[in-house]
Design an enzyme around this catalytic site. Structure first.
Site, PDB file in Angstrom:
ATOM      1  N   ARG A  39       0.837  -1.195   0.000  1.00  6.21           N
ATOM      2  CA  ARG A  39       0.000   0.000   0.000  1.00  6.21           C
ATOM      3  C   ARG A  39       0.878   1.253   0.000  1.00  6.21           C
ATOM      4  O   ARG A  39       1.926   1.278   0.638  1.00  6.21           O
ATOM      5  CB  ARG A  39      -0.928  -0.007   1.209  1.00  6.21           C
ATOM      6  CG  ARG A  39      -1.993  -1.091   1.136  1.00  6.21           C
ATOM      7  CD  ARG A  39      -2.987  -1.007   2.266  1.00  6.21           C
ATOM      8  NE  ARG A  39      -4.068  -1.984   2.067  1.00  6.21           N
ATOM      9  CZ  ARG A  39      -4.043  -3.236   2.532  1.00  6.21           C
ATOM     10  NH1 ARG A  39      -3.005  -3.656   3.240  1.00  6.21           N
ATOM     11  NH2 ARG A  39      -5.050  -4.070   2.297  1.00  6.21           N
ATOM     12  N   LYS A  66      -3.245  -1.575   7.297  1.00  8.98           N
ATOM     13  CA  LYS A  66      -4.646  -1.195   7.141  1.00  8.98           C
ATOM     14  C   LYS A  66      -5.496  -2.310   7.737  1.00  8.98           C
ATOM     15  O   LYS A  66      -5.806  -3.301   7.065  1.00  8.98           O
ATOM     16  CB  LYS A  66      -4.981  -0.989   5.669  1.00  8.98           C
ATOM     17  CG  LYS A  66      -6.415  -0.530   5.423  1.00  8.98           C
ATOM     18  CD  LYS A  66      -6.693  -0.391   3.941  1.00  8.98           C
ATOM     19  CE  LYS A  66      -8.136   0.023   3.693  1.00  8.98           C
ATOM     20  NZ  LYS A  66      -8.440   0.120   2.238  1.00  8.98           N
ATOM     21  N   HIS A 136      -1.441   3.744  -5.944  1.00  9.53           N
ATOM     22  CA  HIS A 136      -2.092   2.499  -5.550  1.00  9.53           C
ATOM     23  C   HIS A 136      -2.170   1.515  -6.707  1.00  9.53           C
ATOM     24  O   HIS A 136      -2.323   0.300  -6.508  1.00  9.53           O
ATOM     25  CB  HIS A 136      -3.499   2.795  -5.018  1.00  9.53           C
ATOM     26  CG  HIS A 136      -4.061   1.713  -4.156  1.00  9.53           C
ATOM     27  ND1 HIS A 136      -4.673   0.596  -4.670  1.00  9.53           N
ATOM     28  CD2 HIS A 136      -4.106   1.562  -2.806  1.00  9.53           C
ATOM     29  CE1 HIS A 136      -5.075  -0.198  -3.679  1.00  9.53           C
ATOM     30  NE2 HIS A 136      -4.745   0.373  -2.543  1.00  9.53           N
ATOM     31  N   ARG A 139      -0.287  -1.977  -7.094  1.00 11.12           N
ATOM     32  CA  ARG A 139      -0.826  -3.204  -6.519  1.00 11.12           C
ATOM     33  C   ARG A 139      -1.698  -3.950  -7.533  1.00 11.12           C
ATOM     34  O   ARG A 139      -1.573  -5.160  -7.703  1.00 11.12           O
ATOM     35  CB  ARG A 139      -1.627  -2.874  -5.262  1.00 11.12           C
ATOM     36  CG  ARG A 139      -0.742  -2.468  -4.107  1.00 11.12           C
ATOM     37  CD  ARG A 139      -1.504  -1.856  -2.953  1.00 11.12           C
ATOM     38  NE  ARG A 139      -2.477  -2.740  -2.315  1.00 11.12           N
ATOM     39  CZ  ARG A 139      -2.175  -3.707  -1.449  1.00 11.12           C
ATOM     40  NH1 ARG A 139      -0.912  -3.963  -1.155  1.00 11.12           N
ATOM     41  NH2 ARG A 139      -3.128  -4.430  -0.886  1.00 11.12           N
ATOM     42  N   HIS A 164      -4.301  -8.755   1.736  1.00  8.71           N
ATOM     43  CA  HIS A 164      -5.741  -8.637   1.641  1.00  8.71           C
ATOM     44  C   HIS A 164      -6.366  -9.503   2.720  1.00  8.71           C
ATOM     45  O   HIS A 164      -5.975 -10.652   2.919  1.00  8.71           O
ATOM     46  CB  HIS A 164      -6.238  -9.093   0.269  1.00  8.71           C
ATOM     47  CG  HIS A 164      -6.063  -8.057  -0.785  1.00  8.71           C
ATOM     48  ND1 HIS A 164      -6.120  -8.331  -2.132  1.00  8.71           N
ATOM     49  CD2 HIS A 164      -5.813  -6.713  -0.693  1.00  8.71           C
ATOM     50  CE1 HIS A 164      -5.935  -7.222  -2.820  1.00  8.71           C
ATOM     51  NE2 HIS A 164      -5.747  -6.228  -1.971  1.00  8.71           N
ATOM     52  N   TYR A 174      -4.557 -15.478   8.233  1.00  7.56           N
ATOM     53  CA  TYR A 174      -4.211 -15.586   6.813  1.00  7.56           C
ATOM     54  C   TYR A 174      -2.889 -14.904   6.491  1.00  7.56           C
ATOM     55  O   TYR A 174      -2.152 -15.325   5.620  1.00  7.56           O
ATOM     56  CB  TYR A 174      -5.340 -14.951   6.009  1.00  7.56           C
ATOM     57  CG  TYR A 174      -5.208 -15.050   4.513  1.00  7.56           C
ATOM     58  CD1 TYR A 174      -5.208 -16.273   3.874  1.00  7.56           C
ATOM     59  CD2 TYR A 174      -5.114 -13.904   3.728  1.00  7.56           C
ATOM     60  CE1 TYR A 174      -5.120 -16.374   2.502  1.00  7.56           C
ATOM     61  CE2 TYR A 174      -5.031 -13.981   2.363  1.00  7.56           C
ATOM     62  CZ  TYR A 174      -5.032 -15.231   1.756  1.00  7.56           C
ATOM     63  OH  TYR A 174      -4.950 -15.306   0.393  1.00  7.56           O
TER      64      TYR A 174
END
Length: 213
Positions: A39, A66, A136, A139, A164, A174
């Site tokens: 990010r 984030k 951005h 990404r 994510h 994760y």
């Protein structure tokens, strides 16, 4: 959040970045935006304390990610394996900013990171409008080209490297050290691919194939 998604256009973007005539730190921020596809806030606020040259790893603290407040307080850090190309960029600028906290300190004061508008302004200077490429967008560029143009990369590995979130009971688990060996391979494959398309190598589209986790 516009992004360059075509291999030939991405190669042209990498050549433009390579020839960037502005500040060296801004050029390095552009390169690392492409190489690491994290990010924009994590790129510009990158700290030298996060970088382990010997382990070839960047570790972003949970508080800087984030995430929800709970995730920031109790979550695990996000790991970003560093390909040789990324290590080279970081070592080049270490001589310039390695004495301070931030890899990319503000031009006005080293007590803050560079402005969130710096990378975007550099893209405008390179001739890319906000409808063509954004900070951005690196990404989206990485995710699209990795899935569509490179063989044997499992989508879950890419998603883990993008940090994510994943719904369901596993949740924040994760983004732990899962897939770490595959993520190291991923970052090296991506960095090499960027070099190839920058040099105008023939672009071949492969059928999508998953790498075993």
């Amino acid at each position: 959040m516009a992004a360059v998604l075509d291999p030939k256009a991405a190669g042209a973007l990498m050549r433009a970045i390579d020839g960037y005539q502005g500040q060296p730190l801004t050029r390095a921020a552009l390169l690392l935006s492409a190489l690491l596809f994290q990010r924009p806030g994590n790129i510009r606020a990158m700290e030298w304390a996060w970088i382990d040259f010997e382990a070839a790893m960047m570790t972003i603290p949970a508080a800087s990610m984030k995430r929800t407040i709970e995730g920031k307080i109790n979550g695990r850090p996000h790991f970003v394996p560093l390909a040789p190309q990324a290590i080279e960029v970081l070592k080049e600028i270490h001589a310039l900013t390695g004495h301070g906290r931030y890899v990319f300190p503000s031009a006005r004061t080293g007590e803050r990171p560079m402005s969130d508008a710096t990378v975007g302004a550099a893209l405008r200077r390179l001739g890319y409008t906000s409808d063509e490429m954004t900070a951005h967008g690196f990404r989206a560029m990485a995710r699209t080209l990795l899935i569509e143009r490179l063989p044997g990369i499992q989508a879950d590995v890419i998603e883990a490297q993008l940090a994510h979130g994943k719904s369901g009971p596993l949740g924040a688990a994760y983004d732990r050290a899962d897939y770490m060996e595959q993520r190291r391979q991923l970052m090296s494959i991506w960095a090499n691919y960027l070099v190839q398309i920058k040099n105008g190598a023939e672009i071949i589209q492969f059928k999508q194939a998953g790498v075993a986790a």
